[in-house]
Design a protein around this motif. Structure first.
Motif, mmCIF file in Angstrom:
data_model
loop_
_atom_site.group_PDB
_atom_site.id
_atom_site.type_symbol
_atom_site.label_atom_id
_atom_site.label_comp_id
_atom_site.label_asym_id
_atom_site.label_seq_id
_atom_site.Cartn_x
_atom_site.Cartn_y
_atom_site.Cartn_z
ATOM 1 N N SER A 39 0.818 -1.215 0.000
ATOM 2 C CA SER A 39 0.000 0.000 0.000
ATOM 3 C C SER A 39 0.850 1.263 0.000
ATOM 4 C CB SER A 39 -0.940 -0.002 1.216
ATOM 5 O OG SER A 39 -0.206 0.123 2.423
ATOM 6 N N CYS A 40 2.135 1.116 0.318
ATOM 7 C CA CYS A 40 3.044 2.261 0.321
ATOM 8 C C CYS A 40 3.669 2.526 -1.047
ATOM 9 C CB CYS A 40 4.166 2.047 1.345
ATOM 10 S SG CYS A 40 3.608 1.828 3.043
ATOM 11 N N LEU A 41 3.395 1.663 -2.010
ATOM 12 C CA LEU A 41 3.996 1.796 -3.335
ATOM 13 C C LEU A 41 3.130 2.646 -4.253
ATOM 14 C CD1 LEU A 41 5.149 -1.892 -4.021
ATOM 15 C CD2 LEU A 41 6.456 -0.023 -2.982
ATOM 16 N N GLU A 42 3.786 3.381 -5.137
ATOM 17 C CA GLU A 42 3.082 4.127 -6.165
ATOM 18 C C GLU A 42 2.762 3.211 -7.339
ATOM 19 O OE1 GLU A 42 5.674 7.321 -7.113
ATOM 20 O OE2 GLU A 42 5.329 8.392 -5.216
ATOM 21 N N LYS A 43 1.950 3.694 -8.268
ATOM 22 C CA LYS A 43 1.507 2.867 -9.389
ATOM 23 C C LYS A 43 2.694 2.365 -10.209
ATOM 24 C CE LYS A 43 -1.711 2.821 -13.292
ATOM 25 N NZ LYS A 43 -2.712 3.621 -14.064
ATOM 26 N N GLY A 44 3.653 3.239 -10.483
ATOM 27 C CA GLY A 44 4.833 2.841 -11.247
ATOM 28 C C GLY A 44 5.672 1.807 -10.519
ATOM 29 N N TRP B 95 2.824 -17.056 -15.324
ATOM 30 C CA TRP B 95 2.394 -16.917 -16.720
ATOM 31 C C TRP B 95 1.239 -15.915 -16.836
ATOM 32 C CZ3 TRP B 95 -2.192 -18.205 -19.397
ATOM 33 C CH2 TRP B 95 -2.088 -18.172 -20.783
ATOM 34 N N PHE B 96 0.262 -16.000 -15.951
ATOM 35 C CA PHE B 96 -0.846 -15.041 -15.996
ATOM 36 C C PHE B 96 -0.345 -13.623 -15.728
ATOM 37 C CE2 PHE B 96 -3.638 -18.766 -15.550
ATOM 38 C CZ PHE B 96 -4.647 -18.420 -16.428
ATOM 39 N N LEU B 97 0.588 -13.485 -14.806
ATOM 40 C CA LEU B 97 1.153 -12.164 -14.535
ATOM 41 C C LEU B 97 1.895 -11.642 -15.756
ATOM 42 C CD1 LEU B 97 1.828 -9.826 -12.664
ATOM 43 C CD2 LEU B 97 3.724 -11.176 -11.752
ATOM 44 N N LEU B 98 2.631 -12.510 -16.440
ATOM 45 C CA LEU B 98 3.332 -12.105 -17.656
ATOM 46 C C LEU B 98 2.348 -11.614 -18.706
ATOM 47 C CD1 LEU B 98 5.775 -11.962 -19.563
ATOM 48 C CD2 LEU B 98 5.433 -14.387 -20.054
ATOM 49 N N MET B 99 1.252 -12.346 -18.905
ATOM 50 C CA MET B 99 0.247 -11.927 -19.879
ATOM 51 C C MET B 99 -0.318 -10.547 -19.531
ATOM 52 S SD MET B 99 0.110 -14.331 -22.151
ATOM 53 C CE MET B 99 1.884 -14.403 -21.851
ATOM 54 N N ASN B 100 -0.516 -10.299 -18.243
ATOM 55 C CA ASN B 100 -1.030 -9.003 -17.814
ATOM 56 C C ASN B 100 -0.020 -7.894 -18.094
ATOM 57 O OD1 ASN B 100 -2.975 -7.304 -16.126
ATOM 58 N ND2 ASN B 100 -1.065 -7.045 -15.004
ATOM 59 N N CYS B 101 1.256 -8.161 -17.786
ATOM 60 C CA CYS B 101 2.299 -7.158 -18.015
ATOM 61 C C CYS B 101 2.446 -6.837 -19.502
ATOM 62 C CB CYS B 101 3.636 -7.649 -17.450
ATOM 63 S SG CYS B 101 3.732 -7.691 -15.657
ATOM 64 N N LEU B 102 2.395 -7.863 -20.351
ATOM 65 C CA LEU B 102 2.523 -7.644 -21.789
ATOM 66 C C LEU B 102 1.335 -6.867 -22.337
ATOM 67 C CD1 LEU B 102 3.905 -11.109 -22.986
ATOM 68 C CD2 LEU B 102 5.173 -8.995 -22.572
ATOM 69 N N GLU B 103 0.138 -7.153 -21.825
ATOM 70 C CA GLU B 103 -1.050 -6.431 -22.286
ATOM 71 C C GLU B 103 -0.994 -4.971 -21.854
ATOM 72 O OE1 GLU B 103 -5.423 -7.050 -20.929
ATOM 73 O OE2 GLU B 103 -5.153 -8.310 -22.708
ATOM 74 N N LEU C 121 6.696 -2.017 -11.660
ATOM 75 C CA LEU C 121 8.077 -2.498 -11.601
ATOM 76 C C LEU C 121 8.160 -3.782 -10.793
ATOM 77 C CD1 LEU C 121 11.146 -2.245 -11.980
ATOM 78 C CD2 LEU C 121 11.169 -0.701 -9.981
ATOM 79 N N LEU C 122 7.462 -3.826 -9.660
ATOM 80 C CA LEU C 122 7.479 -5.009 -8.803
ATOM 81 C C LEU C 122 6.914 -6.218 -9.546
ATOM 82 C CD1 LEU C 122 7.899 -6.310 -6.015
ATOM 83 C CD2 LEU C 122 5.618 -5.490 -5.382
ATOM 84 N N ARG C 123 5.831 -6.034 -10.284
ATOM 85 C CA ARG C 123 5.232 -7.152 -11.006
ATOM 86 C C ARG C 123 6.146 -7.660 -12.115
ATOM 87 N NH1 ARG C 123 -0.428 -4.003 -10.731
ATOM 88 N NH2 ARG C 123 -1.164 -4.891 -8.754
ATOM 89 N N ARG C 124 6.835 -6.744 -12.768
ATOM 90 C CA ARG C 124 7.773 -7.173 -13.803
ATOM 91 C C ARG C 124 8.931 -7.953 -13.189
ATOM 92 N NH1 ARG C 124 7.792 -1.561 -17.405
ATOM 93 N NH2 ARG C 124 5.965 -2.083 -18.685
#
Length: 471
Positions: free
Chosen positions: A105-110, A165-173, A114-117
């Motif tokens: 909750s302390c993280l900004e959108k960017g 894999w699902f996270l990767l698909m989300n990041c690519l989209e 970055l964390l998900r990537r």
């Protein structure tokens, strides 16, 4: 001088994102500890609480955070009722979840992006390391075994890679929608897809395949239905064929690895297949472009996926019997739900009860259905809180791929025990959680108090464990 200035700027950038690095390092550590190690988790929790106390204010969804905390308190209460202390159960281990959620909750959108990537990169590294170890074992020992990787269990690694894999698909989209230029290290993310699929195939985790299929189905439904439908029915069909064609090639390559190592007298063939797999990874983006240009070919290749699924079942024929055994295990667990509805029978006690009753002895610590297991060992309050946490995730307005990934995780936990692997649940939280959405603002003082209370619990567990262990 310019070079030194650039280094200084990079160091400053790293320091600015210390929260992201702290959370990612937590995922890295928790991936290795399986269902948990009290000293490691407590020390990690203290470090994360220290990072949280120095963090900025944020917004967190209390409808997820509060049930997580109540679940853990019920967990500790169950441990106290069974053993006379709050440390012999999962309390200290699962306390890491609300800490990580509060840190997010302390993280900004960017920073969340970055964390998900980074999580995708770690999932890809986990899969790649597993593939290399599988080939090395096949060539040097002439034997094959289902891939367990860093998590030490094929079923656990399977759902870990499915979530990745699902996270990767989300990041690519997201990258495609933002028309983000393919520059920087994240331009290599598309090449992680075949690695994840090959690694998933080597686990031969049927539950993970089923969960993945359920998640893909959820994506297709969300993209072509509702007021904000992104695709028409025809476009959805083409999109589905592309996804299934890519999955067929990746998973099929992994099945070939396993067949070469286990069903031939020349396991060294795996070296040739390794070269072939490397070529698949290198040419993956061209393969996807080919599927887009020739949709009929994509449909034909996706049909081959049926054969790939059949091959997976043939390679592991015991999967049907295993599923039947799990149904019997669930039936046994349901019989203990009313033994102590408030606090449950106590952590780790279902296995002992199962050994003593007249039913089949399943020789496992967890019922392969997480809600039932939690209800049996920790009580109905804990089970209800866990269901509320899941409902809180589903209520959020997340992208289809993120909701589908969480759906796959939930489906898997209805027939396996992925939730109890700290690395898996942590990856799910980082991949699909978004505390700031529909969240309440927390002032700096309140945030420090929360992290201080969590730190006190971790310190108590650590001290008690040290004294108990020395005895």
């Amino acid at each position: 001088m310019d070079h030194r200035t650039e280094i200084v700027h990079r160091i400053d950038d790293i320091i600015d994102h210390y929260m992201v690095i702290s959370i990612f390092m937590a995922l890295f550590i928790l991936t290795w500890v399986g269902v948990g190690d009290v000293p490691i988790v407590c020390v990690l929790g203290l470090i994360l609480c220290a990072a949280g106390c120095s963090g900025r204010c944020g917004q967190t969804d209390l409808r997820v955070l509060i049930p997580l905390v109540v679940y853990d308190l019920a967990n500790m209460a169950s441990s106290y009722a069974a053993y006379g202390n709050i440390t012999d159960g999962y309390g200290a281990l699962h306390l890491i979840f609300p800490v990580l959620y509060l840190l997010m909750s302390c993280l900004e959108k960017g920073e969340l992006l970055l964390l998900r990537r980074l999580c995708v990169v770690w999932a890809g590294i986990t899969a790649a390391a597993g593939i290399i170890s599988f080939v090395f074992r096949a060539v040097t020992r002439g034997s094959a075994a289902r891939l367990g990787g860093f998590l030490g269990n094929p079923n656990a690694l399977g759902i870990f890679l499915v979530v990745g894999w699902f996270l990767l698909m989300n990041c690519l989209e997201e990258q495609h929608k933002q028309e983000e230029q393919r520059t920087g290290w994240y331009s290599a993310l598309p090449y992680a897809e075949p690695v994840l699929l090959i690694g998933l195939a080597l686990t031969l985790s049927m539950g993970s395949f089923v969960a993945m299929a359920a998640g893909i189905s959820a994506v297709l439904i969300m993209k072509c239905t509702g007021k904000k439908a992104e695709l028409s029915v025809r476009e959805t069909a083409r999109f589905a064929c592309r996804i299934l064609a890519r999955a067929s090639l990746g998973v099929g390559t992994g099945i070939l690895f396993y067949l070469a190592a286990s069903r031939t007298s020349v396991p060294q063939i795996c070296l040739l297949l390794f070269v072939y797999a490397a070529a698949v990874v290198i040419l993956w983006r061209k393969y996807d472009l080919f599927l887009q240009v020739y949709p009929k070919m994509a449909a034909g290749i996706s049909a081959v996926g049926i054969l790939v699924a059949g091959a997976a079942v043939v390679v592991r024929p015991s999967s049907v019997a295993t599923f039947s055994e799990r149904l019997q295990m669930m039936r046994n667990g349901i019989g203990y739900l009313t033994a102590n509805p408030l606090l449950g029978v106590g952590p780790y006690r279902w296995r002992i009860l199962n050994l003593q009753d007249g039913d089949i002895y399943f020789n496992t610590w967890h019922i392969h259905n997480v809600p039932i297991h939690v209800g049996v060992e920790f009580g109905w309050i804990a089970m209800g809180m866990l269901i509320l946490v899941a409902a809180g995730f589903f209520r959020k307005k997340a992208e289809p791929w993120r909701k589908a990934g969480f759906t796959a995780f939930c489906i898997h936990n209805m027939m396996d025990t992925g939730f109890f692997y700290l690395g898996i649940t942590t990856l799910v939280m980082l991949a699909f959680g978004n505390p700031s959405e529909r969240g309440k603002g927390l002032k700096s003082g309140a945030l420090k108090i929360c992290f201080g209370v969590f730190a006190a619990f971790f310190a108590f567990h650590l001290c008690f464990y040290a004294v108990h262990f020395n005895r």
